[in-house]
Design a protein around this motif. Structure first.
Motif, short mmCIF file in Angstrom:
data_model
loop_
_atom_site.label_atom_id
_atom_site.label_comp_id
_atom_site.label_asym_id
_atom_site.label_seq_id
_atom_site.Cartn_x
_atom_site.Cartn_y
_atom_site.Cartn_z
N LEU A 85 -91.57 -42.71 4.61
CA LEU A 85 -91.19 -41.52 4.55
C LEU A 85 -91.21 -40.71 3.08
CD1 LEU A 85 -87.59 -42.57 6.08
CD2 LEU A 85 -89.58 -41.39 7.19
N PRO A 86 -91.17 -39.57 3.09
CA PRO A 86 -91.50 -38.79 1.96
C PRO A 86 -90.45 -39.18 0.73
CG PRO A 86 -90.84 -37.33 3.76
CD PRO A 86 -90.90 -38.73 4.29
N ALA A 87 -90.88 -38.85 -0.34
CA ALA A 87 -89.81 -39.32 -1.52
C ALA A 87 -88.94 -38.20 -1.61
CB ALA A 87 -90.50 -39.46 -2.69
N PRO A 88 -87.63 -38.60 -1.58
CA PRO A 88 -86.76 -37.40 -1.99
C PRO A 88 -86.60 -36.56 -3.20
CG PRO A 88 -85.53 -39.65 -2.09
CD PRO A 88 -87.00 -39.97 -1.92
N ALA A 89 -86.19 -35.50 -3.18
CA ALA A 89 -86.23 -34.83 -4.53
C ALA A 89 -84.97 -35.29 -5.27
CB ALA A 89 -85.95 -33.41 -3.97
N LEU A 90 -83.92 -35.78 -4.66
CA LEU A 90 -82.77 -36.31 -5.57
C LEU A 90 -82.26 -37.47 -4.96
CD1 LEU A 90 -80.55 -35.66 -7.74
CD2 LEU A 90 -79.60 -34.35 -5.94
N LEU A 91 -82.03 -38.50 -5.89
CA LEU A 91 -81.21 -39.64 -5.51
C LEU A 91 -79.75 -39.68 -6.07
CD1 LEU A 91 -80.62 -42.54 -4.22
CD2 LEU A 91 -81.81 -43.43 -6.47
N VAL A 92 -78.91 -39.77 -5.39
CA VAL A 92 -77.35 -39.65 -5.85
C VAL A 92 -77.17 -41.26 -5.64
CG1 VAL A 92 -75.03 -38.79 -5.86
CG2 VAL A 92 -76.98 -37.20 -5.48
N PHE A 93 -76.83 -41.67 -6.62
CA PHE A 93 -76.53 -43.18 -6.68
C PHE A 93 -75.12 -43.49 -7.13
CE2 PHE A 93 -76.84 -47.76 -8.21
CZ PHE A 93 -77.11 -48.38 -6.91
N GLY A 94 -74.27 -44.09 -6.53
CA GLY A 94 -72.77 -44.43 -6.97
C GLY A 94 -73.18 -45.95 -7.35
N MET A 95 -72.85 -46.19 -8.62
CA MET A 95 -72.92 -47.56 -9.13
C MET A 95 -71.69 -48.43 -8.87
SD MET A 95 -74.73 -49.43 -11.32
CE MET A 95 -75.68 -48.55 -12.41
N PRO A 96 -72.01 -49.61 -8.41
CA PRO A 96 -70.83 -50.46 -8.01
C PRO A 96 -70.31 -50.90 -9.14
CG PRO A 96 -72.88 -51.38 -7.40
CD PRO A 96 -73.32 -50.08 -8.00
N SER A 97 -68.96 -51.53 -9.13
CA SER A 97 -68.19 -52.25 -10.09
C SER A 97 -69.08 -53.29 -10.78
CB SER A 97 -66.89 -52.61 -9.48
OG SER A 97 -67.09 -53.52 -8.66
N GLU A 98 -69.89 -54.14 -10.20
CA GLU A 98 -70.32 -55.09 -10.55
C GLU A 98 -71.82 -54.40 -11.03
OE1 GLU A 98 -71.93 -58.47 -12.06
OE2 GLU A 98 -69.97 -58.38 -11.30
N LEU A 99 -72.02 -54.30 -12.54
CA LEU A 99 -73.04 -53.66 -13.02
C LEU A 99 -74.58 -54.18 -12.75
CD1 LEU A 99 -71.45 -52.17 -16.25
CD2 LEU A 99 -72.03 -50.92 -14.30
N ALA A 100 -74.40 -56.01 -13.03
CA ALA A 100 -75.74 -56.32 -12.95
C ALA A 100 -76.26 -55.92 -11.30
CB ALA A 100 -75.49 -57.63 -13.21
N GLU A 101 -75.51 -56.07 -10.41
CA GLU A 101 -75.68 -55.71 -9.02
C GLU A 101 -76.09 -54.49 -8.96
OE1 GLU A 101 -73.58 -55.65 -4.74
OE2 GLU A 101 -72.88 -56.88 -6.23
N GLY A 102 -75.57 -53.57 -9.35
CA GLY A 102 -75.75 -52.06 -9.33
C GLY A 102 -77.17 -51.72 -10.14
N TRP A 103 -77.43 -52.30 -11.28
CA TRP A 103 -78.77 -52.05 -11.81
C TRP A 103 -80.05 -52.54 -10.85
CZ3 TRP A 103 -78.97 -48.18 -14.79
CH2 TRP A 103 -78.00 -47.71 -15.42
N ASN A 104 -79.61 -53.71 -10.48
CA ASN A 104 -80.85 -54.35 -9.34
C ASN A 104 -81.04 -53.18 -8.03
OD1 ASN A 104 -81.49 -56.66 -10.85
ND2 ASN A 104 -79.88 -57.81 -10.11
N GLN A 105 -79.88 -53.02 -7.56
CA GLN A 105 -79.94 -51.97 -6.27
C GLN A 105 -80.53 -50.60 -6.90
OE1 GLN A 105 -75.86 -51.23 -5.22
NE2 GLN A 105 -75.77 -53.28 -3.91
N LEU A 106 -80.31 -50.25 -8.11
CA LEU A 106 -81.06 -48.83 -8.39
C LEU A 106 -82.54 -49.13 -8.74
CD1 LEU A 106 -80.89 -46.07 -9.25
CD2 LEU A 106 -80.15 -46.77 -11.51
N ARG A 107 -82.65 -50.30 -9.09
CA ARG A 107 -84.10 -50.72 -9.24
C ARG A 107 -84.99 -50.52 -8.00
NH1 ARG A 107 -83.66 -54.67 -12.38
NH2 ARG A 107 -83.59 -53.47 -14.22
N LEU A 108 -84.25 -51.48 -6.93
CA LEU A 108 -85.00 -51.40 -5.59
C LEU A 108 -84.88 -50.29 -4.90
CD1 LEU A 108 -85.63 -53.21 -3.12
CD2 LEU A 108 -83.21 -53.26 -2.54
N ALA A 109 -83.84 -49.25 -5.18
CA ALA A 109 -83.86 -47.90 -4.86
C ALA A 109 -85.14 -47.06 -5.19
CB ALA A 109 -82.50 -47.11 -4.83
N SER A 110 -85.23 -47.04 -6.48
CA SER A 110 -86.51 -46.35 -7.28
C SER A 110 -87.81 -46.95 -6.66
CB SER A 110 -86.34 -46.55 -8.79
OG SER A 110 -86.55 -47.82 -9.16
#
Length: 166
Positions: A64-89
């Motif tokens: 699928l084409p890359a989106p122009a914008l990713l709006v990412f809501g950081m979960p309360s568990e920051l370590a898990e959130g940074w891992n999810q953001l890395r996967l999303a990127s």
């Protein structure tokens, strides 16, 4: 994590597939995800908004084409959130990032320029979110609000506050 495409001007990066941008919203709070998706869907210049659950990210089609914008809501568990953001990127390859967090002190990783990524507190107003999205996507500013009717046009009985009638 790289959201930059430095060789191409911002409007060409964002609007390369026609005249409207594609945005993806990832947040673990369904109501917030729905609200942000609706806000983005009503903004001129944004064509398609795709709400995605973090768990469904790994199953997303990589073609699928890359989106122009990713709006990412950081979960309360920051370590898990940074891992999810890395996967999303890695999976989405977004060109711009808006990071939403409950932690108002949360900062972007070093090396991310404000032209490509921003961070906001989850309690930010709709106007603030819209302003930052417009700035990230290089969209024109919102139309000014319609002026209030003149005080002379309102009957005198309706000028008093409601509690004055009690």
């Amino acid at each position: 994590m790289s959201w930059t495409n430095r060789g191409t001007p911002a409007p060409a990066q964002v609007l390369e597939c026609g005249a409207e941008a594609h945005a993806v919203v990832i947040d673990d709070m369904p109501m917030y995800r729905h609200g942000i998706a609706r806000l983005l869907g009503e903004m001129p210049g944004i064509g398609r908004v795709e709400p995605v659950e973090a768990e469904a990210l790994a199953a997303r089609n990589l073609r699928l084409p890359a989106p122009a914008l990713l709006v990412f809501g950081m979960p309360s568990e920051l370590a898990e959130g940074w891992n999810q953001l890395r996967l999303a990127s890695l999976v989405l390859r977004p060109r711009r990032l808006l990071l939403i967090s409950d932690n108002m002190w949360l900062r972007l990783p070093p090396g991310l320029d404000a032209r490509f990524a921003r961070t906001l507190c989850r309690s930010a107003s709709l106007a603030t979110i819209e302003r930052d999205v417009r700035a990230l996507l290089n969209l024109p500013p919102a139309a000014p609000a319609r002026p209030e009717p003149a005080a002379e046009a309102v009957p005198a009985g309706f000028r008093r506050p409601f509690h004055a009638y009690a």
